[in-house]
Design a protein around this motif. Structure first.
Motif, PDB file in Angstrom:
ATOM      1  N   SER A  76       0.804  -1.229   0.000  1.00 41.23           N
ATOM      2  CA  SER A  76       0.000   0.000   0.000  1.00 41.23           C
ATOM      3  C   SER A  76       0.840   1.284   0.000  1.00 41.23           C
ATOM      4  O   SER A  76       0.279   2.374  -0.010  1.00 41.23           O
ATOM      5  CB  SER A  76      -0.935   0.008   1.213  1.00 41.23           C
ATOM      6  N   THR A  77       2.149   1.154  -0.014  1.00 45.97           N
ATOM      7  CA  THR A  77       2.980   2.348   0.112  1.00 45.97           C
ATOM      8  C   THR A  77       2.812   3.320  -1.054  1.00 45.97           C
ATOM      9  O   THR A  77       2.817   4.539  -0.847  1.00 45.97           O
ATOM     10  CB  THR A  77       4.472   2.002   0.284  1.00 45.97           C
ATOM     11  N   MET A  78       2.660   2.832  -2.264  1.00 48.28           N
ATOM     12  CA  MET A  78       2.508   3.745  -3.407  1.00 48.28           C
ATOM     13  C   MET A  78       1.208   4.540  -3.297  1.00 48.28           C
ATOM     14  O   MET A  78       1.184   5.740  -3.568  1.00 48.28           O
ATOM     15  CB  MET A  78       2.550   2.975  -4.727  1.00 48.28           C
ATOM     16  N   LYS A  79       0.155   3.877  -2.873  1.00 50.93           N
ATOM     17  CA  LYS A  79      -1.147   4.551  -2.711  1.00 50.93           C
ATOM     18  C   LYS A  79      -1.043   5.648  -1.648  1.00 50.93           C
ATOM     19  O   LYS A  79      -1.512   6.769  -1.844  1.00 50.93           O
ATOM     20  CB  LYS A  79      -2.203   3.513  -2.317  1.00 50.93           C
ATOM     21  N   VAL A  80      -0.403   5.330  -0.528  1.00 45.39           N
ATOM     22  CA  VAL A  80      -0.243   6.306   0.557  1.00 45.39           C
ATOM     23  C   VAL A  80       0.688   7.428   0.119  1.00 45.39           C
ATOM     24  O   VAL A  80       0.414   8.610   0.329  1.00 45.39           O
ATOM     25  CB  VAL A  80       0.274   5.633   1.845  1.00 45.39           C
ATOM     26  N   ARG A  81       1.790   7.076  -0.505  1.00 43.67           N
ATOM     27  CA  ARG A  81       2.745   8.079  -0.974  1.00 43.67           C
ATOM     28  C   ARG A  81       2.079   9.063  -1.931  1.00 43.67           C
ATOM     29  O   ARG A  81       2.248  10.280  -1.807  1.00 43.67           O
ATOM     30  CB  ARG A  81       3.932   7.397  -1.655  1.00 43.67           C
ATOM     31  N   ASP A  82       1.298   8.546  -2.873  1.00 43.88           N
ATOM     32  CA  ASP A  82       0.611   9.419  -3.829  1.00 43.88           C
ATOM     33  C   ASP A  82      -0.357  10.369  -3.115  1.00 43.88           C
ATOM     34  O   ASP A  82      -0.439  11.550  -3.460  1.00 43.88           O
ATOM     35  CB  ASP A  82      -0.144   8.585  -4.865  1.00 43.88           C
ATOM     36  N   ALA A  83      -1.068   9.867  -2.112  1.00 46.34           N
ATOM     37  CA  ALA A  83      -2.013  10.712  -1.366  1.00 46.34           C
ATOM     38  C   ALA A  83      -1.276  11.789  -0.572  1.00 46.34           C
ATOM     39  O   ALA A  83      -1.714  12.943  -0.517  1.00 46.34           O
ATOM     40  CB  ALA A  83      -2.861   9.855  -0.427  1.00 46.34           C
ATOM     41  N   VAL A  94       8.557   5.575   3.629  1.00 46.41           N
ATOM     42  CA  VAL A  94       7.640   6.506   2.947  1.00 46.41           C
ATOM     43  C   VAL A  94       7.329   7.690   3.861  1.00 46.41           C
ATOM     44  O   VAL A  94       7.364   8.846   3.430  1.00 46.41           O
ATOM     45  CB  VAL A  94       6.343   5.785   2.506  1.00 46.41           C
ATOM     46  N   LEU A  95       7.027   7.421   5.122  1.00 45.71           N
ATOM     47  CA  LEU A  95       6.703   8.493   6.065  1.00 45.71           C
ATOM     48  C   LEU A  95       7.899   9.413   6.302  1.00 45.71           C
ATOM     49  O   LEU A  95       7.764  10.632   6.326  1.00 45.71           O
ATOM     50  CB  LEU A  95       6.211   7.902   7.388  1.00 45.71           C
ATOM     51  N   ALA A  96       9.075   8.822   6.458  1.00 43.61           N
ATOM     52  CA  ALA A  96      10.277   9.623   6.716  1.00 43.61           C
ATOM     53  C   ALA A  96      10.623  10.504   5.519  1.00 43.61           C
ATOM     54  O   ALA A  96      10.885  11.703   5.678  1.00 43.61           O
ATOM     55  CB  ALA A  96      11.454   8.711   7.066  1.00 43.61           C
ATOM     56  N   PHE A  97      10.608   9.929   4.325  1.00 42.34           N
ATOM     57  CA  PHE A  97      10.938  10.724   3.141  1.00 42.34           C
ATOM     58  C   PHE A  97       9.880  11.780   2.867  1.00 42.34           C
ATOM     59  O   PHE A  97      10.203  12.897   2.435  1.00 42.34           O
ATOM     60  CB  PHE A  97      11.154   9.827   1.919  1.00 42.34           C
ATOM     61  N   ALA A  98       8.610  11.460   3.117  1.00 41.76           N
ATOM     62  CA  ALA A  98       7.548  12.453   2.931  1.00 41.76           C
ATOM     63  C   ALA A  98       7.729  13.621   3.891  1.00 41.76           C
ATOM     64  O   ALA A  98       7.526  14.778   3.513  1.00 41.76           O
ATOM     65  CB  ALA A  98       6.185  11.803   3.128  1.00 41.76           C
ATOM     66  N   ALA A  99       8.119  13.324   5.127  1.00 41.28           N
ATOM     67  CA  ALA A  99       8.356  14.392   6.103  1.00 41.28           C
ATOM     68  C   ALA A  99       9.516  15.282   5.664  1.00 41.28           C
ATOM     69  O   ALA A  99       9.438  16.511   5.766  1.00 41.28           O
ATOM     70  CB  ALA A  99       8.624  13.798   7.485  1.00 41.28           C
ATOM     71  N   LEU A 100      10.571  14.675   5.161  1.00 42.55           N
ATOM     72  CA  LEU A 100      11.716  15.453   4.678  1.00 42.55           C
ATOM     73  C   LEU A 100      11.333  16.310   3.473  1.00 42.55           C
ATOM     74  O   LEU A 100      11.690  17.490   3.398  1.00 42.55           O
ATOM     75  CB  LEU A 100      12.875  14.524   4.312  1.00 42.55           C
ATOM     76  N   ASP A 101      10.604  15.718   2.528  1.00 40.11           N
ATOM     77  CA  ASP A 101      10.186  16.472   1.340  1.00 40.11           C
ATOM     78  C   ASP A 101       9.233  17.602   1.704  1.00 40.11           C
ATOM     79  O   ASP A 101       9.319  18.697   1.139  1.00 40.11           O
ATOM     80  CB  ASP A 101       9.525  15.536   0.319  1.00 40.11           C
TER      81      ASP A 101
END
Length: 105
Positions: free
Chosen positions: A23-30, A59-66
């Motif tokens: 499910s990581t791609m779905k969450v990442r896209d959202a 995914v969570l860590a990279f999203a937070a950094l981005d």
């Protein structure tokens, strides 16, 4: 096993179900749609996510950094013990902020 459901509620993304490699791609896209589409800070509510795997933690860590690089803030809400444990063991917890909830008991 339950599939991942994602509900957007203002500046909060509410996740329900299994947050793992499937499910990581779905969450990442959202997440990225919110951060770059709304230009607002984001709270990810994990109250109904029993656990995460290493891929989900990344995914969570990279999203937070981005989000930080884009001038936004990303915070995690409702992390269960298994989620907090994976963030700690993977050493990715230092990249994400956990929302502290006051004890109501």
């Amino acid at each position: 096993m339950t599939s991942m459901e994602i509900e957007a509620d203002g500046q909060t993304l509410i996740l329900r179900g299994d947050f793992d490699v499937r499910s990581t791609m779905k969450v990442r896209d959202a997440i990225y749609a919110h951060v770059y589409g709304t230009k607002r800070d984001l709270v990810i509510d994990l109250t109904e996510v029993p656990s995460i795997d290493l891929t989900a933690a990344r995914v969570l860590a990279f999203a937070a950094l981005d989000a930080s690089r884009a001038g936004h803030h990303l915070r995690l809400r409702g992390c269960r013990p298994a989620v907090r444990r994976m963030l700690r063991l993977s050493r990715l917890g230092r990249f994400v902020e956990l929302e502290h909830v006051a004890d109501t008991g």
